[in-house]
Design a protein around this motif. Structure first.
Motif, PDB file in Angstrom:
ATOM      1  N   GLY A   1      33.414  45.081  33.889  1.00 56.48           N
ATOM      2  CA  GLY A   1      34.002  44.368  35.024  1.00 56.48           C
ATOM      3  C   GLY A   1      32.999  44.137  36.141  1.00 56.48           C
ATOM      4  O   GLY A   1      32.943  43.052  36.724  1.00 56.48           O
TER       5      GLY A   1
ATOM      6  N   ARG B   1      30.738  41.321  34.846  1.00 57.65           N
ATOM      7  CA  ARG B   1      31.384  40.009  34.746  1.00 57.65           C
ATOM      8  C   ARG B   1      31.822  39.451  36.105  1.00 57.65           C
ATOM      9  O   ARG B   1      31.824  38.235  36.294  1.00 57.65           O
ATOM     10  N   CYS B   2      32.226  40.324  37.006  1.00 63.92           N
ATOM     11  CA  CYS B   2      32.780  39.877  38.292  1.00 63.92           C
ATOM     12  C   CYS B   2      31.803  40.060  39.454  1.00 63.92           C
ATOM     13  O   CYS B   2      32.201  39.984  40.612  1.00 63.92           O
TER      14      CYS B   2
ATOM     15  N   THR C   1      34.127  41.624  45.655  1.00 69.36           N
ATOM     16  CA  THR C   1      33.765  41.564  44.236  1.00 69.36           C
ATOM     17  C   THR C   1      33.916  42.923  43.555  1.00 69.36           C
ATOM     18  O   THR C   1      34.167  42.978  42.348  1.00 69.36           O
TER      19      THR C   1
ATOM     20  N   ARG D   1      37.593  43.068  42.778  1.00 65.87           N
ATOM     21  CA  ARG D   1      37.820  42.154  41.658  1.00 65.87           C
ATOM     22  C   ARG D   1      37.337  42.779  40.342  1.00 65.87           C
ATOM     23  O   ARG D   1      37.989  42.644  39.304  1.00 65.87           O
ATOM     24  N   SER D   2      36.225  43.467  40.380  1.00 64.32           N
ATOM     25  CA  SER D   2      35.675  44.109  39.187  1.00 64.32           C
ATOM     26  C   SER D   2      36.591  45.214  38.667  1.00 64.32           C
ATOM     27  O   SER D   2      36.804  45.338  37.457  1.00 64.32           O
TER      28      SER D   2
ATOM     29  N   ARG E   1      39.844  45.436  39.241  1.00 67.34           N
ATOM     30  CA  ARG E   1      41.053  44.771  38.713  1.00 67.34           C
ATOM     31  C   ARG E   1      40.767  44.215  37.316  1.00 67.34           C
ATOM     32  O   ARG E   1      41.601  44.326  36.420  1.00 67.34           O
ATOM     33  N   TRP E   2      39.595  43.604  37.105  1.00 69.61           N
ATOM     34  CA  TRP E   2      39.235  43.084  35.783  1.00 69.61           C
ATOM     35  C   TRP E   2      39.269  44.226  34.765  1.00 69.61           C
ATOM     36  O   TRP E   2      39.820  44.063  33.671  1.00 69.61           O
TER      37      TRP E   2
ATOM     38  N   GLU F   1      42.819  45.134  33.939  1.00 66.48           N
ATOM     39  CA  GLU F   1      43.486  44.101  33.138  1.00 66.48           C
ATOM     40  C   GLU F   1      42.921  43.997  31.724  1.00 66.48           C
ATOM     41  O   GLU F   1      43.601  43.510  30.824  1.00 66.48           O
ATOM     42  N   ASN F   2      41.702  44.449  31.512  1.00 65.81           N
ATOM     43  CA  ASN F   2      41.047  44.297  30.209  1.00 65.81           C
ATOM     44  C   ASN F   2      40.801  45.612  29.482  1.00 65.81           C
ATOM     45  O   ASN F   2      40.202  45.606  28.408  1.00 65.81           O
TER      46      ASN F   2
END
Length: 162
Positions: A89, A92-93, A140, A143-144, A146-147, A150-151
């Motif tokens: 994450g 990617r983020c 960010t 966001r990372s 949260r990614w 979620e994944n």
């Protein structure tokens, strides 16, 4: 004094001075330099590692206090060449810029997701509130995390099926 603990799943034993800080033990004795040493006052949080799954600031924790416990560092997040969803994450983020706070943020995020696999933004911000990032503005990083939340299941499912 002789201490022993488990670090990233491996048993370690060493003779250290009683005043040796955990951050120095990890970096200097074990060569695990992913744990960063920042302020030396527990204000910045760059030195965060986990002890028995809980984030702690290793710059104000004696190595002897970790004796008999499970210590986790950023080097221990990936397993068999597969990045932890938190690491993935952050990549990617764009959860990092200079990278100095990143190892501690990742350890804190992993501990949070182990306790709460689906945290909202406020919960993530509260979890990382003891750590300072001077580059990203935290958006960010949140966001990372949260990614990763979620994944996480899709990553684990992919490992099981391969």
């Amino acid at each position: 004094m002789k201490i022993s603990m488990t670090v990233n799943g491996e048993d370690v034993e060493a003779d250290v001075e009683p005043r040796t800080l955990l951050v120095h033990f990890l970096r200097d004795h074990l060569g695990l330099t992913g744990t960063h040493w920042g302020c030396d006052t527990s204000n910045c949080g760059t030195c965060v590692v986990s002890i028995d799954g809980e984030p702690v600031k290793s710059c104000t924790t004696l190595a002897a206090m970790a004796a008999g416990h499970e210590v986790g560092t950023v080097e221990g997040l990936e397993k068999d060449g597969v990045l932890d969803p938190v690491q993935d994450g952050f990549m990617r983020c764009h959860g990092l810029q200079c990278g100095f706070c990143t190892p501690g943020m990742m350890i804190t995020a992993r501990a949070l997701l182990d306790r709460d696999p689906d945290p909202d933004e406020a919960t993530i911000r509260e979890a990382i509130s003891g750590q300072i990032c001077r580059c990203t503005g935290y958006t960010t990083i949140v966001r990372s995390v949260r990614w990763a939340a979620e994944n996480a299941h899709s990553e684990q499912d992919a490992e099981v099926t391969s």
